[in-house]
Design an enzyme around this catalytic site. Structure first.
Site, short mmCIF file in Angstrom:
data_model
loop_
_atom_site.label_atom_id
_atom_site.label_comp_id
_atom_site.label_asym_id
_atom_site.label_seq_id
_atom_site.Cartn_x
_atom_site.Cartn_y
_atom_site.Cartn_z
N ASP A 1 -0.26 5.14 0.90
CA ASP A 1 -0.55 6.13 1.95
C ASP A 1 -0.58 5.48 3.32
O ASP A 1 -1.41 4.60 3.59
CB ASP A 1 -1.88 6.82 1.68
CG ASP A 1 -1.82 7.73 0.45
OD1 ASP A 1 -0.76 8.33 0.22
OD2 ASP A 1 -2.83 7.82 -0.27
N ASP A 25 0.87 -1.17 0.00
CA ASP A 25 0.00 0.00 0.00
C ASP A 25 0.91 1.23 0.00
O ASP A 25 2.12 1.12 0.29
CB ASP A 25 -0.88 -0.04 1.25
CG ASP A 25 -1.63 1.24 1.49
OD1 ASP A 25 -2.34 1.68 0.57
OD2 ASP A 25 -1.51 1.81 2.59
#
Length: 267
Positions: free
Chosen positions: A11, A9
């Site tokens: 953020d 991922d």
């Protein structure tokens, strides 16, 4: 478990970007004269909604306003998000965001071991590109074999679509990769795709339900910034998560049956 790829991922996982996103949202709101200003506490709650455009839409839907005003504001969402992205990219390009401890080291270790890297993010491709080039330099984009972003799938996290897309593009089954996340929505997405998942929470996500994670650490750690109480608590080889120890710890994620998937809001 043999690991052929690491899927990250962006953020909160590669970098703690959420404060920059919050500020960028508020700057966009100010530019359009809306009078909205999301506080840290308010924004933390809004992160339950994945995706920037979806977050603005959810906020507008919660406002006690007339239907005509709501329709007008909803029509503004793409413009607000585009302006927000411009502000965010400017902050990233100015060097305002750095990678979390241990991220650069683990990326390099994995590549050195001949493994591939991938991105599975709900953020836009332009945000991912800006962050990778700002933090990792000119080869930032080249380090990742696959970059899957939110606009490429029908459903965003916690649906498994983005991880399934990354796995298909890599040409791998879920038992040959591991995921790295920071949030409960991201964890649900990765686990629903069958991935063993490492969680490194931030201020924005700490206290969430991470019981289905394979491993939960406050951060990945580095020789210069070791994890407290490690080795000996969850890690056995060092006070940071190395690629070798990741391979030793990782196990195929148990598949969800239909009842479990429904209970977790995935089905």
């Amino acid at each position: 478990m043999g690991i052929d790829a690491l899927i990250f991922d962006v953020d909160g996982t590669l970098a703690d970007t959420e404060e920059a996103h919050r500020v960028a949202f508020n700057l966009a709101f100010d530019r359009y004269g809306l009078g909205w200003s999301w506080s840290r506490t308010e924004y933390r709650g809004l992160l339950d909604v994945t995706g920037g455009k979806e977050r603005i839409t959810s906020y507008i839907q919660s406002l006690p306003i007339a239907p005509t005003d709501r329709r007008r504001l909803l029509e503004l969402v793409p413009h607000l998000h585009r302006e927000k992205t411009r502000f965010y990219s400017s902050m990233v390009n100015d060097g305002g965001i750095v990678l979390r401890d241990g991220v650069a080291r683990l990326l390099e270790e994995s590549l050195h071991a001949g493994r591939r890297l991938a991105i599975a993010s709900t953020t836009s491709a332009v945000n991912v590109d800006a962050l990778l080039q700002s933090t990792l330099g000119a080869r930032g984009l080249e380090m990742f074999s696959v970059i899957a972003c939110g606009d490429q799938v029908k459903q965003k996290k916690p649906a498994p679509d983005i991880y399934q897309l990354a796995l298909r593009t890599l040409g791998l089954t879920a038992d040959r990769a591991v995921a790295f996340e920071d949030s409960s929505n991201g964890l649900r997405s990765a686990v629903a795709a069958g991935l063993w998942t490492v969680i490194t929470p931030t201020f924005w996500t700490e206290g969430s339900d991470f019981t289905s994670a394979g491993l939960v650490l406050p951060r990945l750690g580095d020789p210069e910034k070791p994890l407290s109480d490690e080795p000996g608590r969850q890690l056995q080889r060092s006070a940071w998560l190395s690629f070798d120890e990741l391979c030793a710890l990782a196990r195929p994620a148990a598949p969800l049956d239909s009842v479990q998937a429904l209970y977790r809001g995935i089905a």
